[in-house]
Write a protein that holds these residues in place. Structure first.
Motif, PDB file in Angstrom:
ATOM      1  N   THR A   1       0.693  -1.268  -0.041  1.00  0.00           N
ATOM      2  CA  THR A   1       0.227  -0.126  -0.072  1.00  0.00           C
ATOM      3  C   THR A   1       0.788   1.325  -0.154  1.00  0.00           C
ATOM      4  N   ASP A   2       2.160   1.059   0.143  1.00  0.00           N
ATOM      5  CA  ASP A   2       3.017   2.295   0.016  1.00  0.00           C
ATOM      6  C   ASP A   2       3.873   2.473  -1.052  1.00  0.00           C
ATOM      7  N   ILE A   3       3.668   1.505  -2.067  1.00  0.00           N
ATOM      8  CA  ILE A   3       4.334   1.872  -3.485  1.00  0.00           C
ATOM      9  C   ILE A   3       3.435   1.798  -4.630  1.00  0.00           C
ATOM     10  N   THR A   4       3.635   2.202  -5.841  1.00  0.00           N
ATOM     11  CA  THR A   4       2.806   2.076  -6.980  1.00  0.00           C
ATOM     12  C   THR A   4       3.061   0.880  -7.802  1.00  0.00           C
ATOM     13  N   PRO A   5       1.911   0.391  -8.419  1.00  0.00           N
ATOM     14  CA  PRO A   5       2.321  -0.684  -9.450  1.00  0.00           C
ATOM     15  C   PRO A   5       3.329  -0.392 -10.224  1.00  0.00           C
ATOM     16  N   ARG A   6       3.310   0.787 -10.922  1.00  0.00           N
ATOM     17  CA  ARG A   6       4.523   0.953 -11.983  1.00  0.00           C
ATOM     18  C   ARG A   6       6.054   1.086 -11.382  1.00  0.00           C
ATOM     19  N   GLN A   7       5.979   1.358 -10.013  1.00  0.00           N
ATOM     20  CA  GLN A   7       7.577   1.314  -9.456  1.00  0.00           C
ATOM     21  C   GLN A   7       7.889  -0.202  -9.301  1.00  0.00           C
ATOM     22  N   PHE A   8       6.891  -1.011  -8.714  1.00  0.00           N
ATOM     23  CA  PHE A   8       7.130  -2.226  -8.508  1.00  0.00           C
ATOM     24  C   PHE A   8       7.445  -3.094  -9.796  1.00  0.00           C
ATOM     25  N   PHE A   9       6.827  -2.776 -10.724  1.00  0.00           N
ATOM     26  CA  PHE A   9       6.743  -3.672 -12.285  1.00  0.00           C
ATOM     27  C   PHE A   9       8.236  -3.265 -12.843  1.00  0.00           C
ATOM     28  N   ASN A  10       8.526  -1.797 -12.587  1.00  0.00           N
ATOM     29  CA  ASN A  10       9.816  -1.570 -13.319  1.00  0.00           C
ATOM     30  C   ASN A  10      11.154  -1.919 -12.595  1.00  0.00           C
ATOM     31  N   VAL A  11      11.072  -1.919 -11.235  1.00  0.00           N
ATOM     32  CA  VAL A  11      11.991  -2.415 -10.464  1.00  0.00           C
ATOM     33  C   VAL A  11      12.518  -3.943 -10.785  1.00  0.00           C
ATOM     34  N   GLN A  12      11.395  -4.694 -11.025  1.00  0.00           N
ATOM     35  CA  GLN A  12      11.843  -6.118 -11.446  1.00  0.00           C
ATOM     36  C   GLN A  12      12.334  -6.198 -12.792  1.00  0.00           C
ATOM     37  N   LEU A  13      12.188  -5.359 -13.689  1.00  0.00           N
ATOM     38  CA  LEU A  13      12.357  -5.474 -15.230  1.00  0.00           C
ATOM     39  C   LEU A  13      13.881  -4.807 -15.404  1.00  0.00           C
ATOM     40  N   ASP A  14      14.310  -3.771 -14.712  1.00  0.00           N
ATOM     41  CA  ASP A  14      15.454  -2.905 -14.903  1.00  0.00           C
ATOM     42  C   ASP A  14      16.742  -3.674 -14.520  1.00  0.00           C
ATOM     43  N   THR A  15      17.427  -4.387 -15.098  1.00  0.00           N
ATOM     44  CA  THR A  15      18.406  -5.042 -15.113  1.00  0.00           C
ATOM     45  C   THR A  15      19.448  -4.309 -14.411  1.00  0.00           C
ATOM     46  N   GLU A  16      19.719  -3.229 -14.974  1.00  0.00           N
ATOM     47  CA  GLU A  16      21.052  -2.503 -14.396  1.00  0.00           C
ATOM     48  C   GLU A  16      20.741  -1.945 -12.951  1.00  0.00           C
ATOM     49  N   TYR A  17      19.696  -1.620 -12.571  1.00  0.00           N
ATOM     50  CA  TYR A  17      19.154  -1.460 -11.252  1.00  0.00           C
ATOM     51  C   TYR A  17      19.264  -2.651 -10.404  1.00  0.00           C
ATOM     52  N   ARG A  18      18.751  -3.750 -10.846  1.00  0.00           N
ATOM     53  CA  ARG A  18      18.851  -4.836  -9.866  1.00  0.00           C
ATOM     54  C   ARG A  18      20.172  -5.094  -9.351  1.00  0.00           C
ATOM     55  N   LYS A  19      21.413  -5.055 -10.446  1.00  0.00           N
ATOM     56  CA  LYS A  19      22.626  -5.093  -9.945  1.00  0.00           C
ATOM     57  C   LYS A  19      23.027  -4.335  -8.809  1.00  0.00           C
ATOM     58  N   LYS A  20      22.273  -3.083  -8.300  1.00  0.00           N
ATOM     59  CA  LYS A  20      22.569  -2.378  -7.219  1.00  0.00           C
ATOM     60  C   LYS A  20      22.022  -2.655  -6.130  1.00  0.00           C
ATOM     61  N   TRP A  21      20.382  -3.361  -6.153  1.00  0.00           N
ATOM     62  CA  TRP A  21      19.832  -3.464  -5.164  1.00  0.00           C
ATOM     63  C   TRP A  21      20.012  -5.026  -4.511  1.00  0.00           C
ATOM     64  N   ASP A  22      20.434  -5.743  -5.472  1.00  0.00           N
ATOM     65  CA  ASP A  22      20.518  -7.523  -5.099  1.00  0.00           C
ATOM     66  C   ASP A  22      21.823  -7.787  -5.159  1.00  0.00           C
ATOM     67  N   ALA A  23      22.608  -7.995  -3.982  1.00  0.00           N
ATOM     68  CA  ALA A  23      23.775  -8.285  -3.783  1.00  0.00           C
ATOM     69  C   ALA A  23      24.151  -9.639  -4.285  1.00  0.00           C
ATOM     70  N   LEU A  24      23.131 -10.506  -4.375  1.00  0.00           N
ATOM     71  CA  LEU A  24      23.425 -12.032  -4.940  1.00  0.00           C
ATOM     72  C   LEU A  24      23.826 -11.848  -6.560  1.00  0.00           C
ATOM     73  N   VAL A  25      23.282 -10.639  -6.859  1.00  0.00           N
ATOM     74  CA  VAL A  25      23.665 -10.922  -8.425  1.00  0.00           C
ATOM     75  C   VAL A  25      25.129 -10.719  -8.953  1.00  0.00           C
ATOM     76  N   ILE A  26      25.499 -11.899  -9.694  1.00  0.00           N
ATOM     77  CA  ILE A  26      27.126 -11.996 -10.236  1.00  0.00           C
ATOM     78  C   ILE A  26      27.061 -11.261 -11.757  1.00  0.00           C
ATOM     79  N   LYS A  27      26.094 -11.694 -12.579  1.00  0.00           N
ATOM     80  CA  LYS A  27      25.795 -11.239 -13.922  1.00  0.00           C
ATOM     81  C   LYS A  27      24.398 -11.046 -14.119  1.00  0.00           C
ATOM     82  N   LEU A  28      23.865 -10.142 -14.978  1.00  0.00           N
ATOM     83  CA  LEU A  28      22.525  -9.800 -15.346  1.00  0.00           C
ATOM     84  C   LEU A  28      22.688  -9.029 -16.613  1.00  0.00           C
TER      85      LEU A  28
END
Length: 387
Positions: A195-222
């Motif tokens: 209830t504190d975030i929008t669907p657009r932000q939730f959707f975009n965060v999952q699809l943006d591969t460059e951003y996930r490299k920053k918030w997911d420390a488990l990522v080695i390559k994406l």
């Protein structure tokens, strides 16, 4: 009387005396053998001549084929060099893929074999189709069914319909699992709300591969390694750390996302594939079985806080651990991942980071009047309606 040697000469002679019969026969037999020997030598000479002629013809044919093949190869290399100067690498692969699709439509088995040998990815076979996206949307029925499931679990019954079993309940989400038929693995389903975030932000965060490299420390390559222009499907190579002492895993999967503004739905489907540009290496353990489907339904709009989501997920991490160990790893890792995803979406909402907008529809402040929305959607052709 007439005495003769076969095919050689006719001789007029007197009949031999009895004492000279043996000598006479010996001379005649000698003449016959001499003739046969010469005939055989002539035949062998004729055969050698014919053989040499055949060898000469074969040599000429081989030389001709070699010359033609060399010319064709040189011409192909010249064309490839020309296209490499005119087009980008991705465009060249798209062109090659379209040629293979045409060949496959005419000669399907031969086309698949040639594509595999040439290292061309067959989008026509592996892309996520409209009907697959449509089947994914049908799982929205589970969103409505999930609400009474909470009351059922509260009464002490953790087994639900269709074999789903409740394994975790938190404030913002609930997790079910069910056995995959013919396997020791489970399929998982997550129903959650924010209830504190929008669907657009939730959707975009999952699809943006460059951003996930920053918030997911488990990522080695994406990274995105290929893209289908007709459907928007993408090939993703994802390498990630696994809990110690397991080796790191990597995934090669095709994903497709879509937004339906008329029915207020966001859809994201992924499944494992094989791609010639990402072969297996000793660095990672390749996961060949992976499938993920997510449906997001806003409470109000894409740009106002509040939405429900349904995530269905399964994979085979190629481990030797028993089923209960794998279940524990998924159950313990799921809250941590969802919390990181939520935090990343909050940062995107607060404009702390810049992420790409994948939604493809006007934001709330820029939205057209409702009576024009349907016409604009169909005119744009960028979204699909799934019912």
């Amino acid at each position: 009387s007439f005495c003769s040697t076969p095919a050689l000469v006719l001789l007029e002679c007197k009949a031999p005396s009895k004492s000279g019969t043996v000598a006479w026969l010996g001379r005649r037999v000698g003449l016959v053998l001499t003739w046969l020997q010469k005939t055989g030598e002539g035949t062998r000479e004729l055969g050698c001549v014919k053989k040499k002629k055949k060898e000469g013809l074969m040599s000429i044919l081989v030389n001709h084929c070699s010359f033609v093949t060399g010319q064709r190869l040189r011409r192909a290399f010249q064309i490839a060099e020309l296209y490499s100067n005119l087009y980008s690498e991705r465009t060249r692969w798209t062109l090659v893929g379209s040629i293979w699709r045409r060949l496959q439509s005419k000669h399907a088995p031969a086309g698949k074999l040639a594509a595999a040998l040439a290292g061309v990815f067959m989008w026509e076979d592996e892309k996520i189709r409209d009907d697959e996206m449509g089947r994914c949307v049908k799982e929205l029925q589970a969103l409505d069914a999930a609400r009474p499931l909470a009351a059922t679990a509260a009464r002490g019954s953790r087994q639900t319909d269709a074999g789903w079993e409740v394994v975790m309940e938190e404030k913002s989400f609930r997790v079910w699992r069910r056995p995959i038929e013919g396997s020791h693995l489970f399929e998982y389903r997550v129903f959650g709300s924010y209830t504190d975030i929008t669907p657009r932000q939730f959707f975009n965060v999952q699809l943006d591969t460059e951003y996930r490299k920053k918030w997911d420390a488990l990522v080695i390559k994406l990274e995105v390694v290929d893209r289908d222009q007709s459907t928007g499907s993408e090939i993703i190579h994802w390498a990630t750390h696994f809990p110690y002492p397991m080796y790191s895993r990597d995934y090669v999967y095709v994903r497709r996302y879509d937004v339906d503004p008329m029915n207020k739905l966001m859809i994201l489907v992924s499944r494992a594939v094989e791609h010639p540009s990402v072969p297996e290496t000793k660095e990672f353990v390749r996961v060949h079985s992976y499938r993920s489907r997510m449906v997001i339904r806003p409470h109000k709009s894409f740009d106002e806080n509040g939405f429900d989501y349904l995530l269905t997920y399964s994979d085979d991490p190629q481990t030797v651990f028993p089923r209960y160990c794998l279940s524990w790893m998924v159950s313990s890792g799921m809250p941590n991942f969802l919390e990181k995803l939520h935090t990343a979406a909050l940062r995107a909402k607060n404009m702390e980071v810049h992420i790409h907008d994948y939604v493809g529809v006007p934001k709330l402040a820029q939205q057209v009047p409702p009576e024009r929305l349907e016409d604009d959607v169909h005119a744009a052709g960028s979204t699909r309606i799934y019912a």
